[in-house]
Design a protein around this motif. Sequence first.
Motif, PDB file in Angstrom:
ATOM      1  N   SER A  99       0.832  -1.202   0.000  1.00 46.76           N
ATOM      2  CA  SER A  99       0.000   0.000   0.000  1.00 46.76           C
ATOM      3  C   SER A  99       0.867   1.254   0.000  1.00 46.76           C
ATOM      4  CB  SER A  99      -0.922   0.006   1.213  1.00 46.76           C
ATOM      5  OG  SER A  99      -0.190   0.334   2.381  1.00 46.76           O
ATOM      6  N   LEU A 100       0.242   2.364  -0.308  1.00 47.73           N
ATOM      7  CA  LEU A 100       0.946   3.640  -0.323  1.00 47.73           C
ATOM      8  C   LEU A 100       1.482   3.981   1.069  1.00 47.73           C
ATOM      9  CD1 LEU A 100       1.657   5.697  -2.459  1.00 47.73           C
ATOM     10  CD2 LEU A 100      -0.468   6.887  -1.980  1.00 47.73           C
ATOM     11  N   LYS A 101       0.689   3.688   2.103  1.00 47.87           N
ATOM     12  CA  LYS A 101       1.150   3.941   3.482  1.00 47.87           C
ATOM     13  C   LYS A 101       2.382   3.114   3.812  1.00 47.87           C
ATOM     14  CE  LYS A 101      -2.849   5.610   5.942  1.00 47.87           C
ATOM     15  NZ  LYS A 101      -3.816   5.390   6.994  1.00 47.87           N
ATOM     16  N   GLU A 102       2.358   1.844   3.422  1.00 51.43           N
ATOM     17  CA  GLU A 102       3.509   0.971   3.681  1.00 51.43           C
ATOM     18  C   GLU A 102       4.736   1.454   2.909  1.00 51.43           C
ATOM     19  OE1 GLU A 102       1.163  -3.254   4.411  1.00 51.43           O
ATOM     20  OE2 GLU A 102       1.634  -2.625   2.368  1.00 51.43           O
ATOM     21  N   TYR A 103       4.523   1.879   1.686  1.00 47.92           N
ATOM     22  CA  TYR A 103       5.610   2.396   0.853  1.00 47.92           C
ATOM     23  C   TYR A 103       6.292   3.584   1.534  1.00 47.92           C
ATOM     24  CZ  TYR A 103       7.762   4.849  -3.129  1.00 47.92           C
ATOM     25  OH  TYR A 103       8.629   5.512  -3.964  1.00 47.92           O
ATOM     26  N   PHE A 104       5.486   4.538   1.980  1.00 49.94           N
ATOM     27  CA  PHE A 104       6.065   5.718   2.623  1.00 49.94           C
ATOM     28  C   PHE A 104       6.659   5.385   3.985  1.00 49.94           C
ATOM     29  CE2 PHE A 104       4.159   8.232  -0.686  1.00 49.94           C
ATOM     30  CZ  PHE A 104       5.089   9.251  -0.827  1.00 49.94           C
TER      31      PHE A 104
END
Length: 189
Positions: A2-7
């Motif tokens: 997910s985008l949250k995990e990526y960041f």
Amino acid sequence: MSLKEYFQKIIDNNLLEGSWLFLGLDEEAKFDFVFPLVQKISNPSNVLIIGKENVLSEEIKDKFRVLEPGIDSVRQAAHFLYLTSETNKVLVVKSLEDLEFAAQNALLKIVEEPPAAGVLFFLSQNESRILPTLYSRMKIIRIPLRQMRRYFQKRIPAEMFDFLKAPRQEQGILKKALSDDAILFLENL
């Protein structure tokens, strides 16, 4: 991932640097995504927000320094970012398209040569209203609509929804006045 995990991985590896452009129609979704990042990487005294005060919550305005969009604000932001600091300095521009081209042009130097501990977050709905030279120097993240139906319901008058629910004979009046593309859009809505 997910985008949250990526960041989170970027933050954990201390790689969150430079300029990030978050694109998408839903202003709330972009801000709700970006602001937790800001709070993870810096403290309120090292955060500067450029955005129209009437669209920011009281909590944000009380906690962070907020400047109205304009070239003077960009100059203040440059000064702020280049001051030495032990922690990250963060600039958030809530609606990049609200800045005139002269102000966007003034951002170009900061984006090209960001300060060592500087992170810049730009939010925009309309990439075509961003200077191409500025746009080309940012990492682009597209934020999808969270709830498409709710997003459009907020922006289309209740009368229009009532009309769309009306019996077909009443809709015939509208069909005579609109193009086929507009009718298709409304029917899909």
